[in-house]
Design a protein around this motif. Structure first.
Motif, PDB file in Angstrom:
ATOM      1  N   GLU A 220      16.456  21.141 128.390  1.00 28.90           N
ATOM      2  CA  GLU A 220      15.410  21.450 129.097  1.00 28.90           C
ATOM      3  C   GLU A 220      15.846  23.005 129.786  1.00 28.90           C
ATOM      4  O   GLU A 220      14.672  23.596 130.134  1.00 28.90           O
ATOM      5  N   ALA A 221      16.894  22.993 130.146  1.00 32.76           N
ATOM      6  CA  ALA A 221      17.236  24.332 131.138  1.00 32.76           C
ATOM      7  C   ALA A 221      17.256  25.678 130.213  1.00 32.76           C
ATOM      8  O   ALA A 221      17.010  26.718 130.937  1.00 32.76           O
ATOM      9  N   PHE A 222      17.359  25.377 128.920  1.00 28.75           N
ATOM     10  CA  PHE A 222      17.200  26.536 127.953  1.00 28.75           C
ATOM     11  C   PHE A 222      15.785  27.170 128.031  1.00 28.75           C
ATOM     12  O   PHE A 222      15.115  26.600 127.837  1.00 28.75           O
ATOM     13  N   PRO A 223      15.633  28.494 128.134  1.00 33.90           N
ATOM     14  CA  PRO A 223      14.648  29.132 127.738  1.00 33.90           C
ATOM     15  C   PRO A 223      14.317  28.973 126.323  1.00 33.90           C
ATOM     16  O   PRO A 223      14.938  28.863 125.526  1.00 33.90           O
ATOM     17  N   GLU A 224      12.710  28.753 126.156  1.00 28.90           N
ATOM     18  CA  GLU A 224      12.397  28.548 124.653  1.00 28.90           C
ATOM     19  C   GLU A 224      13.095  29.579 123.829  1.00 28.90           C
ATOM     20  O   GLU A 224      13.675  29.087 122.646  1.00 28.90           O
ATOM     21  N   ASP A 225      13.187  30.776 124.071  1.00 27.20           N
ATOM     22  CA  ASP A 225      13.436  31.911 122.990  1.00 27.20           C
ATOM     23  C   ASP A 225      15.132  31.898 122.854  1.00 27.20           C
ATOM     24  O   ASP A 225      15.684  32.528 122.136  1.00 27.20           O
ATOM     25  N   LYS A 226      15.929  30.933 123.693  1.00 21.62           N
ATOM     26  CA  LYS A 226      17.422  31.134 123.831  1.00 21.62           C
ATOM     27  C   LYS A 226      18.064  29.901 123.046  1.00 21.62           C
ATOM     28  O   LYS A 226      19.009  29.846 122.618  1.00 21.62           O
ATOM     29  N   LEU A 227      17.267  28.704 122.938  1.00 25.77           N
ATOM     30  CA  LEU A 227      17.570  27.379 122.680  1.00 25.77           C
ATOM     31  C   LEU A 227      18.330  27.729 121.275  1.00 25.77           C
ATOM     32  O   LEU A 227      19.194  26.915 121.110  1.00 25.77           O
ATOM     33  N   PHE A 228      17.540  28.318 120.473  1.00 29.61           N
ATOM     34  CA  PHE A 228      17.990  28.165 118.987  1.00 29.61           C
ATOM     35  C   PHE A 228      18.534  29.765 118.577  1.00 29.61           C
ATOM     36  O   PHE A 228      19.058  29.942 117.380  1.00 29.61           O
ATOM     37  N   GLU A 229      18.631  30.590 119.358  1.00 28.84           N
ATOM     38  CA  GLU A 229      19.000  31.817 119.278  1.00 28.84           C
ATOM     39  C   GLU A 229      20.204  32.354 120.051  1.00 28.84           C
ATOM     40  O   GLU A 229      21.292  32.863 119.352  1.00 28.84           O
ATOM     41  N   PHE A 230      20.496  31.897 121.092  1.00 30.01           N
ATOM     42  CA  PHE A 230      21.615  32.382 121.833  1.00 30.01           C
ATOM     43  C   PHE A 230      22.920  31.818 121.577  1.00 30.01           C
ATOM     44  O   PHE A 230      22.987  30.424 121.392  1.00 30.01           O
ATOM     45  N   SER A 231      23.959  32.547 121.551  1.00 31.36           N
ATOM     46  CA  SER A 231      25.374  31.961 121.108  1.00 31.36           C
ATOM     47  C   SER A 231      26.530  32.845 121.767  1.00 31.36           C
ATOM     48  O   SER A 231      26.054  33.938 121.950  1.00 31.36           O
ATOM     49  N   LEU A 232      27.652  32.326 121.997  1.00 34.06           N
ATOM     50  CA  LEU A 232      28.976  32.923 122.517  1.00 34.06           C
ATOM     51  C   LEU A 232      29.732  32.996 121.378  1.00 34.06           C
ATOM     52  O   LEU A 232      30.044  31.957 120.896  1.00 34.06           O
ATOM     53  N   GLY A 233      30.522  34.020 121.277  1.00 34.19           N
ATOM     54  CA  GLY A 233      31.911  33.910 120.460  1.00 34.19           C
ATOM     55  C   GLY A 233      31.644  33.467 118.667  1.00 34.19           C
ATOM     56  O   GLY A 233      32.383  32.944 118.348  1.00 34.19           O
ATOM     57  N   GLY A 234      30.509  33.719 118.316  1.00 35.64           N
ATOM     58  CA  GLY A 234      30.080  33.563 116.911  1.00 35.64           C
ATOM     59  C   GLY A 234      29.734  31.786 116.819  1.00 35.64           C
ATOM     60  O   GLY A 234      29.888  31.434 115.668  1.00 35.64           O
ATOM     61  N   MET A 235      29.724  31.167 117.850  1.00 31.37           N
ATOM     62  CA  MET A 235      29.468  29.798 117.895  1.00 31.37           C
ATOM     63  C   MET A 235      27.974  29.625 117.446  1.00 31.37           C
ATOM     64  O   MET A 235      27.029  30.080 117.377  1.00 31.37           O
ATOM     65  N   ARG A 236      27.763  28.127 117.271  1.00 29.17           N
ATOM     66  CA  ARG A 236      26.105  27.726 117.330  1.00 29.17           C
ATOM     67  C   ARG A 236      25.379  27.768 118.330  1.00 29.17           C
ATOM     68  O   ARG A 236      25.944  27.748 119.460  1.00 29.17           O
ATOM     69  N   SER A 237      24.273  27.908 118.133  1.00 34.13           N
ATOM     70  CA  SER A 237      23.286  27.672 119.297  1.00 34.13           C
ATOM     71  C   SER A 237      23.418  26.279 119.954  1.00 34.13           C
ATOM     72  O   SER A 237      23.716  25.510 119.262  1.00 34.13           O
ATOM     73  N   PHE A 238      22.881  26.326 121.227  1.00 38.41           N
ATOM     74  CA  PHE A 238      22.866  24.783 121.803  1.00 38.41           C
ATOM     75  C   PHE A 238      21.896  23.974 120.925  1.00 38.41           C
ATOM     76  O   PHE A 238      22.164  22.909 120.914  1.00 38.41           O
ATOM     77  N   GLY A 239      20.606  24.511 120.588  1.00 39.68           N
ATOM     78  CA  GLY A 239      19.994  23.777 119.819  1.00 39.68           C
ATOM     79  C   GLY A 239      20.447  23.075 118.525  1.00 39.68           C
ATOM     80  O   GLY A 239      20.240  21.970 118.236  1.00 39.68           O
ATOM     81  N   GLN A 240      21.270  23.863 117.951  1.00 47.65           N
ATOM     82  CA  GLN A 240      21.924  23.153 116.687  1.00 47.65           C
ATOM     83  C   GLN A 240      22.905  22.352 117.152  1.00 47.65           C
ATOM     84  O   GLN A 240      23.115  21.328 116.504  1.00 47.65           O
TER      85      GLN A 240
END
Lengths: 159, 159
Positions: free
Chosen positions: A32-52
């Motif tokens: 819930e804490a993730f912004p809608e547009d970051k949940l499946f898009e944002f990641s660091l270090g080439g990792m998966r998104s938190f949504g994944q």
């Protein structure tokens, strides 16, 4: 290790399930804490998104308990939720499913060694603990994503 | 929840300790994976370095078990290790200490509610589980640091 320790039983199935659901409540808050547009898009270090990662966690919950309970190991195909609310719907369905199926695990299946999902040879208890630990691990990764986005994650101790 | 579940004992103290030490072996590998100059310096999102997190983990291990075993809650002052090897020395001393002290926990202390470290009112088992979960959580954060540094973390399932 003394033989006395071997017979000290410290965790009941009920406590194990409640501990798991406590962690799942915290992971839900993290989603819930993730912004809608970051949940499946944002990641660091080439990792998966938190949504994944959350989809992996969803896919491991009920199938793990069904496998431990029955010896039938079936993958769960969560589909591709397109939004945070769809992901949370999947999450909540698993919460209900866990509460229904966990109490059906026969006592001897916690200690019985099986080939989980056709590949992991371990006790039922170890498979369940692995699923919980895997969730804590990925949620920790999600906390770094949130911090890097300037968002304060939920308190770790609030379940 | 059926009353049958309440009496299903699934984890022994021995399994709990072995599970913890398995996680500690993985966290040790995670410490080792950091370059010397990044362990206490690198972080993301304004968080602590992984070296600082490891010191917190070190500070929680033996004092938690001593508190559960005896009801005496003393903080552990790890000092300020200046290098990876000094940190690993502290780590290994706690590994030995855990193996020595864990078997001294009286069976009834796992369920007994105490005020851990003067502030957390919970059962001995819950305090121990919290320490393990806290370690898994911070190690997950460390994995993101490693990935962001272009370093592959140790396999999560190798303990």
């Amino acid at each position: 290790m003394t033989s006395e320790m071997t017979v000290t039983n410290v965790i009941t199935a009920e406590v194990l399930l409640e501990n798991w659901q406590g962690h799942r409540r915290l992971t839900r808050k993290t989603i819930e804490a993730f912004p809608e547009d970051k949940l499946f898009e944002f990641s660091l270090g080439g990792m998966r998104s938190f949504g994944q990662m959350a989809l992996e966690i969803i896919g491991m919950a009920v199938p793990t308990v069904e496998g431990v309970a029955t010896g039938k190991w079936a993958s769960f195909h969560a589909g591709k939720p397109a939004s945070k609310s769809e992901l949370l719907e999947l999450w909540d369905a698993q919460t209900v499913g866990l509460n229904e199926k966990f109490p059906t695990i026969p006592e001897e299946r916690f200690q019985a060694v099986d080939k989980a999902f056709g590949q992991w040879e371990m006790s039922g208890l170890a498979v369940i603990q692995y699923a919980i630990d895997n969730e804590i691990h990925h949620r920790g990764e999600g906390y770094v994503y949130l911090r890097a986005l300037g968002i304060e994650p939920p308190h770790f101790w609030e379940r």
